[in-house]
Design a protein around this motif. Sequence first.
Motif, mmCIF file in Angstrom:
data_model
loop_
_atom_site.group_PDB
_atom_site.id
_atom_site.type_symbol
_atom_site.label_atom_id
_atom_site.label_comp_id
_atom_site.label_asym_id
_atom_site.label_seq_id
_atom_site.Cartn_x
_atom_site.Cartn_y
_atom_site.Cartn_z
ATOM 1 N N ALA A 179 0.755 -1.317 -0.052
ATOM 2 C CA ALA A 179 0.087 -0.075 -0.128
ATOM 3 C C ALA A 179 0.793 1.241 -0.302
ATOM 4 C CB ALA A 179 -0.885 -0.142 1.210
ATOM 5 N N ASP A 180 1.847 1.169 0.911
ATOM 6 C CA ASP A 180 2.791 2.343 0.953
ATOM 7 C C ASP A 180 3.606 2.594 -0.612
ATOM 8 O OD1 ASP A 180 3.788 4.446 2.608
ATOM 9 O OD2 ASP A 180 5.934 3.408 2.323
ATOM 10 N N LYS A 181 4.001 1.567 -1.245
ATOM 11 C CA LYS A 181 4.544 1.911 -2.501
ATOM 12 C C LYS A 181 3.661 2.174 -3.538
ATOM 13 C CE LYS A 181 8.890 -0.991 -1.733
ATOM 14 N NZ LYS A 181 9.638 -2.136 -2.259
ATOM 15 N N TYR A 182 2.443 1.776 -3.349
ATOM 16 C CA TYR A 182 1.434 1.977 -4.593
ATOM 17 C C TYR A 182 1.185 3.277 -4.250
ATOM 18 C CZ TYR A 182 -2.699 2.492 -7.454
ATOM 19 O OH TYR A 182 -3.555 2.780 -8.368
ATOM 20 N N LYS A 183 0.941 4.147 -3.218
ATOM 21 C CA LYS A 183 0.677 5.363 -2.729
ATOM 22 C C LYS A 183 1.915 6.265 -3.288
ATOM 23 C CE LYS A 183 -0.014 8.490 1.124
ATOM 24 N NZ LYS A 183 0.009 8.652 2.667
ATOM 25 N N GLY A 184 3.101 5.895 -3.305
ATOM 26 C CA GLY A 184 4.261 6.701 -3.953
ATOM 27 C C GLY A 184 4.283 6.358 -5.237
ATOM 28 N N PHE A 185 3.784 5.330 -6.006
ATOM 29 C CA PHE A 185 3.843 5.230 -7.269
ATOM 30 C C PHE A 185 2.852 6.133 -7.823
ATOM 31 C CE2 PHE A 185 1.716 2.426 -10.707
ATOM 32 C CZ PHE A 185 2.693 2.537 -11.672
ATOM 33 N N CYS A 186 1.823 6.505 -7.139
ATOM 34 C CA CYS A 186 0.552 7.289 -7.364
ATOM 35 C C CYS A 186 0.824 8.586 -7.580
ATOM 36 C CB CYS A 186 -0.719 7.207 -6.857
ATOM 37 S SG CYS A 186 -1.602 5.416 -7.297
ATOM 38 N N ARG A 187 1.784 9.080 -6.510
ATOM 39 C CA ARG A 187 2.032 10.371 -6.317
ATOM 40 C C ARG A 187 2.992 11.123 -7.398
ATOM 41 N NH1 ARG A 187 3.080 11.057 0.021
ATOM 42 N NH2 ARG A 187 0.943 11.396 0.627
ATOM 43 N N ARG A 188 3.821 9.739 -8.162
ATOM 44 C CA ARG A 188 4.771 10.267 -9.127
ATOM 45 C C ARG A 188 4.060 10.240 -10.636
ATOM 46 N NH1 ARG A 188 7.568 6.191 -6.365
ATOM 47 N NH2 ARG A 188 7.218 4.520 -7.781
ATOM 48 N N TYR A 189 2.612 10.065 -10.618
ATOM 49 C CA TYR A 189 2.091 10.124 -11.840
ATOM 50 C C TYR A 189 1.939 11.464 -12.512
ATOM 51 C CZ TYR A 189 -2.046 9.713 -15.304
ATOM 52 O OH TYR A 189 -2.785 9.532 -16.286
ATOM 53 N N LYS A 190 2.174 11.486 -13.965
ATOM 54 C CA LYS A 190 1.998 12.704 -14.370
ATOM 55 C C LYS A 190 1.055 12.756 -15.964
ATOM 56 C CE LYS A 190 6.368 14.702 -13.272
ATOM 57 N NZ LYS A 190 7.784 15.086 -13.752
ATOM 58 N N PRO A 191 -0.031 12.838 -15.547
ATOM 59 C CA PRO A 191 -0.878 12.537 -16.724
ATOM 60 C C PRO A 191 -0.549 13.124 -18.148
ATOM 61 C CG PRO A 191 -1.992 14.449 -15.594
ATOM 62 C CD PRO A 191 -0.729 13.864 -14.757
ATOM 63 N N ARG A 192 -0.719 12.318 -19.217
ATOM 64 C CA ARG A 192 -0.446 12.784 -20.613
ATOM 65 C C ARG A 192 -1.666 13.233 -21.409
ATOM 66 N NH1 ARG A 192 2.780 7.460 -22.758
ATOM 67 N NH2 ARG A 192 2.955 6.588 -20.493
ATOM 68 N N LYS A 193 -1.538 14.329 -22.158
ATOM 69 C CA LYS A 193 -2.739 14.333 -23.086
ATOM 70 C C LYS A 193 -2.562 13.903 -24.482
ATOM 71 C CE LYS A 193 -2.995 19.220 -20.954
ATOM 72 N NZ LYS A 193 -2.721 20.479 -21.183
ATOM 73 N N LYS A 194 -3.159 12.532 -24.235
ATOM 74 C CA LYS A 194 -3.143 11.843 -25.406
ATOM 75 C C LYS A 194 -4.360 10.889 -25.398
ATOM 76 C CE LYS A 194 -0.346 8.157 -27.938
ATOM 77 N NZ LYS A 194 0.580 7.432 -27.866
ATOM 78 N N GLY A 195 -5.280 10.932 -26.476
ATOM 79 C CA GLY A 195 -6.608 10.174 -26.545
ATOM 80 C C GLY A 195 -6.333 8.920 -26.814
ATOM 81 N N PRO A 196 -7.013 7.910 -26.444
ATOM 82 C CA PRO A 196 -6.886 6.630 -27.007
ATOM 83 C C PRO A 196 -7.206 6.181 -28.272
ATOM 84 C CG PRO A 196 -8.858 6.888 -25.548
ATOM 85 C CD PRO A 196 -8.005 8.099 -25.519
ATOM 86 N N LYS A 197 -6.621 5.085 -28.802
ATOM 87 C CA LYS A 197 -7.011 4.904 -30.202
ATOM 88 C C LYS A 197 -8.252 4.191 -29.950
ATOM 89 C CE LYS A 197 -5.333 2.280 -34.206
ATOM 90 N NZ LYS A 197 -4.094 1.555 -34.644
ATOM 91 N N LYS A 198 -9.289 4.305 -31.065
ATOM 92 C CA LYS A 198 -10.597 3.843 -30.823
ATOM 93 C C LYS A 198 -10.659 2.641 -31.695
ATOM 94 C CE LYS A 198 -12.989 8.142 -30.106
ATOM 95 N NZ LYS A 198 -14.253 9.148 -30.172
#
Length: 202
Positions: A121-140
């Motif tokens: 849980a602690d490592k997943y929390k840190g993993f989430c905090r490092r998230y940087k969203p990308r502006k890229k739409g999914p391929k349909k």
Amino acid sequence: MPCASCVWHVHYLMEAENPDDIPKIMHWINWYSAMSFNALLNRKGHFWEQRYTCHGFPNSDKERALNTIRYIHANPKAAGMREGFFYDFSNYGTYEQLTTDGITQWHPAFFELGTSLEECADKYKGFCRRYKPRKKGPKKSNWGKRILRGILSKVPKTKVSPGQIPLPFLIEKIVFIEIPAIAQTAINFIKANRFPNYSVGL
């Protein structure tokens, strides 16, 4: 309360015994949930934002699984709806707080983050905090639509369409308490996944 013109979207990470069943599963989930929420909210029209898109990967791909789970949990934050990862309708709390909501199953990749649940849980929390969203739409992809069209083409013309089938709890007036199983599941989910020390009044 949502307005009549509002549309919504949701993210799932699911595993089907037979991947070919996913279009049928999603058709049922989207139809049933849209009909249910429209009835509960006393609204009409489209409920979901658009037709679903699906991106499959092997369950053994642990890196892809963790990135997908994080993407789902980060979505409200990336959309500017929340400052953090806790959200009433997200199971992020189950991963960070190790709570049980009666619905969530931790992915096997989560268990490989540490030697104890607390470390995972602690490592997943840190993993989430490092998230940087990308502006890229999914391929349909329209493969699900083609499969579903083939299934529906075999249904006899005289059969009632899914949109005309009444929901099991549709009586004369819909009240949330009239569907206690659904209501209690929702309450348990929100309680388990809320920000710590935040009360829930439903």
